[in-house]
Scaffold this motif. Structure first.
Motif, PDB file in Angstrom:
ATOM      1  N   VAL A 226      -1.681  -8.140   2.965  1.00  8.94           N
ATOM      2  CA  VAL A 226      -1.307  -8.798   1.710  1.00  8.94           C
ATOM      3  C   VAL A 226      -1.460  -7.835   0.535  1.00  8.94           C
ATOM      4  N   LEU A 227      -2.591  -7.134   0.481  1.00  9.15           N
ATOM      5  CA  LEU A 227      -2.826  -6.191  -0.622  1.00  9.15           C
ATOM      6  C   LEU A 227      -1.772  -5.087  -0.647  1.00  9.15           C
ATOM      7  N   THR A 228      -1.393  -4.594   0.511  1.00  8.70           N
ATOM      8  CA  THR A 228      -0.374  -3.544   0.606  1.00  8.70           C
ATOM      9  C   THR A 228       0.956  -4.035   0.042  1.00  8.70           C
ATOM     10  N   ARG A 229       1.332  -5.259   0.389  1.00  4.40           N
ATOM     11  CA  ARG A 229       2.606  -5.792  -0.087  1.00  4.40           C
ATOM     12  C   ARG A 229       2.573  -6.100  -1.585  1.00  4.40           C
ATOM     13  N   LEU A 230       1.462  -6.654  -2.053  1.00  2.00           N
ATOM     14  CA  LEU A 230       1.337  -6.928  -3.485  1.00  2.00           C
ATOM     15  C   LEU A 230       1.364  -5.635  -4.298  1.00  2.00           C
ATOM     16  N   GLU A 231       0.691  -4.609  -3.773  1.00  2.00           N
ATOM     17  CA  GLU A 231       0.681  -3.317  -4.453  1.00  2.00           C
ATOM     18  C   GLU A 231       2.085  -2.727  -4.500  1.00  2.00           C
ATOM     19  N   GLY A 232       2.787  -2.831  -3.386  1.00  2.00           N
ATOM     20  CA  GLY A 232       4.157  -2.321  -3.322  1.00  2.00           C
ATOM     21  C   GLY A 232       5.093  -3.038  -4.285  1.00  2.00           C
ATOM     22  N   ASP A 233       4.808  -4.318  -4.541  1.00  2.00           N
ATOM     23  CA  ASP A 233       5.620  -5.107  -5.481  1.00  2.00           C
ATOM     24  C   ASP A 233       5.171  -4.932  -6.924  1.00  2.00           C
TER      25      ASP A 233
END
Length: 88
Positions: A76-83
């Motif tokens: 989740v953190l990886t995807r939020l960071e990417g967004d």
């Protein structure tokens, strides 16, 4: 909405507490199936809740690497960071 690491972890624990099938306390190291007793259908329900909560999509291939709540947090953190929706 913008998230930070603490709010992401709090929200993850909240979602998993709602779905757990055992009396074990939910933590970052909890194994989703072995500790919390969440079966494959339950995992899909949790995934849907997480995608709604965080407004993101977790691809099926990412699920192969997820065993613990900590693994979910990383995804989740990886995807939020990417967004660009993760502060700090």
């Amino acid at each position: 909405m913008t998230w930070n690491r603490e709010t992401v972890h709090e929200e993850l624990l909240k979602v998993f507490r709602q779905h757990k099938q055992t009396e074990i306390e939910v933590s970052e190291t909890s194994h989703i199936v072995a500790d919390l007793g969440i079966d494959s259908l339950g995992v899909m329900e949790v995934l849907a809740d997480l995608e709604d909560t965080f407004k993101l999509t977790i691809p099926d291939e990412a699920l192969r690497e997820i065993n613990t709540i900590g693994d979910v947090a990383t995804a989740v953190l990886t995807r939020l960071e990417g967004d660009g929706r993760l502060q700090g």
